[in-house]
Design a protein around this motif. Structure first.
Motif, mmCIF file in Angstrom:
data_model
loop_
_atom_site.group_PDB
_atom_site.id
_atom_site.type_symbol
_atom_site.label_atom_id
_atom_site.label_comp_id
_atom_site.label_asym_id
_atom_site.label_seq_id
_atom_site.Cartn_x
_atom_site.Cartn_y
_atom_site.Cartn_z
ATOM 1 N N GLY A 127 0.627 -1.298 0.063
ATOM 2 C CA GLY A 127 -0.436 0.190 0.040
ATOM 3 C C GLY A 127 0.882 1.217 -0.152
ATOM 4 N N GLY A 128 -0.189 2.007 0.228
ATOM 5 C CA GLY A 128 0.799 3.544 0.243
ATOM 6 C C GLY A 128 -0.114 5.064 0.474
ATOM 7 N N VAL A 129 0.575 5.997 1.543
ATOM 8 C CA VAL A 129 -0.604 7.144 1.844
ATOM 9 C C VAL A 129 -0.693 7.475 0.119
ATOM 10 N N PHE A 130 -2.793 8.059 -0.040
ATOM 11 C CA PHE A 130 -2.760 8.271 -0.720
ATOM 12 C C PHE A 130 -3.632 9.694 -0.992
ATOM 13 N N SER A 131 -3.822 10.190 0.578
ATOM 14 C CA SER A 131 -4.217 11.697 1.240
ATOM 15 C C SER A 131 -3.520 12.189 1.963
ATOM 16 N N PRO A 132 -2.793 13.278 2.450
ATOM 17 C CA PRO A 132 -1.242 13.768 2.586
ATOM 18 C C PRO A 132 -1.241 14.019 4.272
ATOM 19 N N GLY A 133 -3.160 14.428 4.419
ATOM 20 C CA GLY A 133 -3.110 14.821 5.806
ATOM 21 C C GLY A 133 -2.996 16.465 6.300
ATOM 22 N N PRO A 134 -3.618 17.144 7.217
ATOM 23 C CA PRO A 134 -3.332 18.487 7.307
ATOM 24 C C PRO A 134 -2.651 18.587 8.582
ATOM 25 N N GLY A 135 -1.784 17.754 8.886
ATOM 26 C CA GLY A 135 -0.899 18.232 9.423
ATOM 27 C C GLY A 135 -2.094 18.127 11.549
ATOM 28 N N THR A 136 -3.269 17.830 11.447
ATOM 29 C CA THR A 136 -3.445 17.264 13.050
ATOM 30 C C THR A 136 -4.003 15.868 12.838
ATOM 31 N N PRO A 137 -4.692 15.880 13.856
ATOM 32 C CA PRO A 137 -4.716 13.867 13.668
ATOM 33 C C PRO A 137 -5.981 13.248 12.724
ATOM 34 N N SER A 138 -5.871 12.143 12.595
ATOM 35 C CA SER A 138 -7.102 11.504 11.454
ATOM 36 C C SER A 138 -7.073 9.797 12.459
ATOM 37 N N LEU A 139 -8.351 10.296 13.756
ATOM 38 C CA LEU A 139 -8.608 8.903 13.988
ATOM 39 C C LEU A 139 -9.606 7.929 13.612
ATOM 40 N N GLY A 140 -10.822 7.996 14.239
ATOM 41 C CA GLY A 140 -12.166 7.498 13.751
ATOM 42 C C GLY A 140 -12.152 7.291 11.901
ATOM 43 N N LEU A 141 -12.419 6.352 11.465
ATOM 44 C CA LEU A 141 -12.393 5.947 9.823
ATOM 45 C C LEU A 141 -13.926 5.602 9.660
ATOM 46 N N LYS A 142 -14.744 6.049 8.265
ATOM 47 C CA LYS A 142 -15.487 5.184 7.939
ATOM 48 C C LYS A 142 -15.680 5.194 6.252
ATOM 49 N N THR A 143 -15.913 4.150 5.822
ATOM 50 C CA THR A 143 -16.584 4.514 4.754
ATOM 51 C C THR A 143 -18.066 3.868 3.790
ATOM 52 N N GLY A 144 -18.198 5.380 3.033
ATOM 53 C CA GLY A 144 -19.585 4.663 2.377
ATOM 54 C C GLY A 144 -19.546 5.697 1.592
ATOM 55 N N ASP A 145 -20.728 5.123 0.124
ATOM 56 C CA ASP A 145 -20.846 6.309 -0.140
ATOM 57 C C ASP A 145 -19.601 6.704 -1.762
ATOM 58 N N GLY A 146 -17.987 6.531 -1.639
ATOM 59 C CA GLY A 146 -17.360 6.302 -2.516
ATOM 60 C C GLY A 146 -16.353 7.646 -1.669
ATOM 61 N N LEU A 147 -16.794 7.784 -0.356
ATOM 62 C CA LEU A 147 -15.983 8.740 0.888
ATOM 63 C C LEU A 147 -15.511 7.608 1.612
ATOM 64 N N LEU A 148 -15.159 8.516 2.152
ATOM 65 C CA LEU A 148 -13.801 8.414 3.736
ATOM 66 C C LEU A 148 -14.127 9.797 4.581
#
Length: 290
Positions: free
Chosen positions: A63-84
């Protein structure tokens, strides 16, 4: 589907000769917390360091990083509607990311005071996020249109020091929400219209260090991070009662934080909260049988 690793991004994985490895390496220093899977054998993981989103193929471990992030955390995630849908932790926000491009399509600034937006669940028409610092839930519309709103929590839940409301799921009847309070080990049923909370009858059991949760039918999985265990509960349809039927532990666990399913496996990122993080600290995702 195969995954293309973005230019300049190192590949990571283990057991490349076996399909669906039971351990997937993440970039050193990544500090994972949340995980979401799908559609298909594709996992998304967020970094507590800078909010990068890592995408991994469960079949190969690559795999690899596909979204660089804003410099603050990404915690809980859910997928739906083609969206994260992403809970932004101490950033006090939530983000909606295109699953194909990794582009942030919408950012919601959820709080004007210090907050810790921890986990998220999708319902038929909304995404609900917990706040571990403030006694509220945040309701986001599904998709990228509309405004977020704040639902104050009332009733039996009482916020204290430490991590409060953390993991969140729907009750089996989909009429209410269930949240686990990490510092007290209690599970609460929440009315999504009023914010009223009632403690779920656990039959004398407790869920200390409760973190990410997963509901499958009437079976609820609650990750107990620092206990290196996943509690498995049978839940009443209306969410008022639940009973612990077993706990899953595994030698591969190193303070797992959250859980997501794929076919007959549970995937858990090792957050390693008890390990002092450095840029060279290794991290991984492990798979176990439920």
């Amino acid at each position: 589907m195969g995954l293309l690793v973005p230019a300049g991004t190192a590949q990571a994985g283990t057991h490349h000769g076996s399909p669906f490895p039971d351990r997937i390496a993440l970039p050193d220093g990544f500090q994972p917390e949340g995980i979401a899977i799908g559609p298909g054998p594709v996992a998304y993981l967020g970094s507590r360091v800078d909010g990068r989103i890592y995408r991994a193929d469960l079949r190969t471990g690559k795999g690899g990083v596909f979204s660089p992030g804003p410099g603050t955390p990404s915690l809980g995630l859910k997928t739906g509607d083609g969206l994260l849908y992403v809970a932004g932790g101490s950033g006090g926000d939530a983000r909606v990311i295109d699953q194909r491009s990794g582009k942030v399509l919408k950012r919601y600034a959820l709080s004007t005071v210090p907050a810790f937006v921890n986990d998220v669940v999708l319902t038929r028409d909304a995404a609900w996020a917990t706040d571990s610092t403030n006694p509220v839930l945040y309701r986001l519309p599904r998709g990228v249109r509309g405004k977020a709103r704040t639902l104050p929590l009332k009733g039996e839940i009482a916020y204290g020091t430490g991590v409060n409301a953390n993991g969140i799921v729907q009750a089996p009847d989909r009429r209410s929400l269930l949240i686990v309070q990490s510092n007290t080990g209690k599970l609460f049923k929440v009315d999504p219209r009023s914010g009223d909370t009632k403690a779920v009858d656990l039959g004398g059991e407790s869920l200390p260090n409760g973190d990410g949760m997963l509901l499958n039918g009437d079976t609820l999985y609650v990750v107990q991070n620092r206990l290196n265990a996943v509690a498995v509960l049978k839940v009443a349809r209306d969410g008022s009662k639940a009973r612990v039927v077993k706990r899953i532990s595994d030698s591969k666990f190193d303070v797992p934080a959250t859980v997501a399913p794929y076919k007959n496996r549970l995937y858990l990122p090792n957050a390693r909260f008890t390990t002092t993080p450095t840029p060279e600290t290794p991290y991984d995702v492990v798979a176990v049988k439920p």
